[in-house]
Design a protein around this motif. Sequence first.
Motif, PDB file in Angstrom:
ATOM      1  N   ASN A  55      -2.009   6.535  -6.346  1.00  0.00           N
ATOM      2  CA  ASN A  55      -2.795   5.681  -5.454  1.00  0.00           C
ATOM      3  C   ASN A  55      -2.483   4.209  -5.685  1.00  0.00           C
ATOM      4  OD1 ASN A  55      -4.810   4.664  -3.730  1.00  0.00           O
ATOM      5  ND2 ASN A  55      -6.330   4.656  -5.375  1.00  0.00           N
ATOM      6  N   ASP A  56      -1.693   3.639  -4.805  1.00  0.00           N
ATOM      7  CA  ASP A  56      -1.450   2.199  -4.799  1.00  0.00           C
ATOM      8  C   ASP A  56      -2.052   1.608  -3.531  1.00  0.00           C
ATOM      9  OD1 ASP A  56       0.014   1.681  -7.236  1.00  0.00           O
ATOM     10  OD2 ASP A  56       1.634   2.856  -6.371  1.00  0.00           O
ATOM     11  N   SER A  57      -3.300   1.929  -3.286  1.00  0.00           N
ATOM     12  CA  SER A  57      -3.974   1.383  -2.111  1.00  0.00           C
ATOM     13  C   SER A  57      -4.396  -0.056  -2.370  1.00  0.00           C
ATOM     14  CB  SER A  57      -5.208   2.225  -1.768  1.00  0.00           C
ATOM     15  OG  SER A  57      -6.135   2.233  -2.845  1.00  0.00           O
ATOM     16  N   VAL A  58      -4.539  -0.811  -1.287  1.00  0.00           N
ATOM     17  CA  VAL A  58      -5.049  -2.177  -1.359  1.00  0.00           C
ATOM     18  C   VAL A  58      -6.504  -2.112  -0.924  1.00  0.00           C
ATOM     19  CG1 VAL A  58      -4.798  -4.535  -0.519  1.00  0.00           C
ATOM     20  CG2 VAL A  58      -2.764  -3.095  -0.854  1.00  0.00           C
ATOM     21  N   SER A  92       0.827  -1.208   0.000  1.00  0.00           N
ATOM     22  CA  SER A  92       0.000   0.000   0.000  1.00  0.00           C
ATOM     23  C   SER A  92       0.858   1.253   0.000  1.00  0.00           C
ATOM     24  CB  SER A  92      -0.928   0.021   1.217  1.00  0.00           C
ATOM     25  OG  SER A  92      -0.193   0.146   2.416  1.00  0.00           O
ATOM     26  N   ASP A  93       0.440   2.238  -0.779  1.00  0.00           N
ATOM     27  CA  ASP A  93       1.149   3.515  -0.860  1.00  0.00           C
ATOM     28  C   ASP A  93       0.220   4.536  -1.503  1.00  0.00           C
ATOM     29  OD1 ASP A  93       3.330   5.431  -0.953  1.00  0.00           O
ATOM     30  OD2 ASP A  93       3.460   4.979  -3.104  1.00  0.00           O
ATOM     31  N   ILE A  94       0.035   5.663  -0.852  1.00  0.00           N
ATOM     32  CA  ILE A  94      -0.738   6.777  -1.410  1.00  0.00           C
ATOM     33  C   ILE A  94       0.098   8.032  -1.256  1.00  0.00           C
ATOM     34  CG2 ILE A  94      -2.876   8.122  -1.307  1.00  0.00           C
ATOM     35  CD1 ILE A  94      -4.164   5.699   0.114  1.00  0.00           C
ATOM     36  N   ALA A  95       0.388   8.697  -2.363  1.00  0.00           N
ATOM     37  CA  ALA A  95       1.209   9.913  -2.345  1.00  0.00           C
ATOM     38  C   ALA A  95       0.377  11.083  -2.850  1.00  0.00           C
ATOM     39  CB  ALA A  95       2.451   9.739  -3.212  1.00  0.00           C
ATOM     40  N   VAL A  96       0.201  12.079  -2.000  1.00  0.00           N
ATOM     41  CA  VAL A  96      -0.590  13.272  -2.334  1.00  0.00           C
ATOM     42  C   VAL A  96       0.366  14.466  -2.396  1.00  0.00           C
ATOM     43  CG1 VAL A  96      -2.522  14.743  -1.671  1.00  0.00           C
ATOM     44  CG2 VAL A  96      -2.576  12.289  -1.120  1.00  0.00           C
TER      45      VAL A  96
END
Length: 573
Positions: A158-161, A141-145
């Motif tokens: 958005n690499d959310s699971v 999981s990875d989310i970068a804003v």
Amino acid sequence: MHALKPCLLAATIALAISAGSADAAKPQAQSKQSASLARNVVAPEAGIARRDGRYAADGAAIALYQPDFFVANRLSKSATDAQFKASAATAAYDYLVARRAELGLGERDVADLQQVHVRRQPGLTVVRYRQRIGGLPVFGSDIAVTVRDDGTILYVGNDSVRKLKPLAAGKAAMTADRAVGIARGYLGTQAQASNTERMALRDAQANTRDVWRVRANHWDVLVDASSGEVLRAQDMRQFARPVASGVGQVFKPDPLSSARATYGDAGYVDGNNADTPQLDSQLKKVVLRGIRFDATSGLYSLAGRYATCRNLEAPNDAACPSLPGKAFNFTRDNISFDAVNAYYNIDTYMRYVNVTLGVEAIPYQHPRGGVQFDPHAMSGQDNSYYSGGDLHFGQGGVDDAQDADVVIHELGHGLHDWLTDGHLSQVQGLSEGVGDYVAAGYSRDQPNQWTPADAPYFWVFNWDGHNPFWPGRVTNWNVGRVYPRDVASQEGHTAGQYWSSCNLVARDAIGGQRMDKAFFTGLSMTGSSTNQKDAAQAVIDAAAALGYTSAEVNAIGDAYNVSCTYGVTVPAA
């Protein structure tokens, strides 16, 4: 680094998908052992491209280019970095609360997010999160804003699971040592684990499992914390590849480019590291900054803030020198020449990125001592790789550490890893293109270089490749090709040539330092599933947020949309 010898990028990276590794440059098939041990490694979803971003099949955004979200702040331009970071973190979280449905997240998902890093550049701040469930971080999981200083949300990766179920109940978790033993037994190696971490994994049946993540050498292994089953295993390599100042002599960037010669010309051949008058004539005197003096032994060594020479793997020779004086003036027939050449180029480029450009990029794996490198690695094979903050250079053909293109290409994988906090992407060969871009840019900036009228101007690996050992790669691969059609069907090293070529067009147009700053800043906004178009949009958005002129932003847009066919949206400067 052969054409079919990928550079190994064995970065011990945090994400399943991002965890790419990268080699110097030479593609190479994985060994049968690596292929048989790999388990449950799934490529990122290609997604559906739309004008405003890229979307998964379930409708969630993978990347958003223009989120159209604004959180007003009252900061003046004189606010401190800490104030801007705090304001950006607030804006990023407000965005996630308000727009969670666009990212496929539920209310509970957002509430459980963990902020893991805030990266600040004048003009913008990247706030990075990972998911947690049952108190454990979620693997992959990875989310970068990315937030502009005025509070505008600029870009979202958005690499959310998604659709996480509660953790499955099980018996008491085993110890970390037990999980390490299982991973080592699975791999059939006695290598010590460099890191272990308890995590949650969404498995192929959509169940959430409590796992130990074990990193051993270049392998990333997930072991069920209750049953001991090996659920996932990935070889992180991808084949292609007190302070004082001392002096030394190196190639700048390689003997063929500085001499404007061709491999095979009289005296310009490898000859198994034999010296020739022609090759010796291309050695340049340089200052070796930041080398270490040991008062106990009275010796100087190639170890400083940004780079450290180490013997990391076979052939386990004495390539890293320790001397009673500060002069490291070796010729290439000396075993230590490769170490000096690599140290100088790594240290020089790391100072360029961190000091000249002002972009913080230090190995998170070992922030003290900078980039660890082994000038003679891979048991002498003709390839090189990056892994877990370390660079490994082979010796087959032309010794890889003798060509600055190879050294900086591998360092490019590391920079990609560190800028994304472990979420490097190899989708469409992105990180291979990053490596080729930085290598070619560094080479072009050297004195007495090739000009655009010369074919070698568009080559990468001028000394190590484009010779009988392997054909190297090029940086005008975009000419006559169309994205994504001509990129999607290629393997990573070949596909990456499009990314490097397009960015070098922009670099020639606006200048090296300006493009490099936008390039690295944009790259820091991306994640493990970022493709070439996503990254292009991030770079041009970063340029606008950094205050570049309309002429500069439009020149990048022309490189991406005219010389290449990414079709990015050109923001207002």
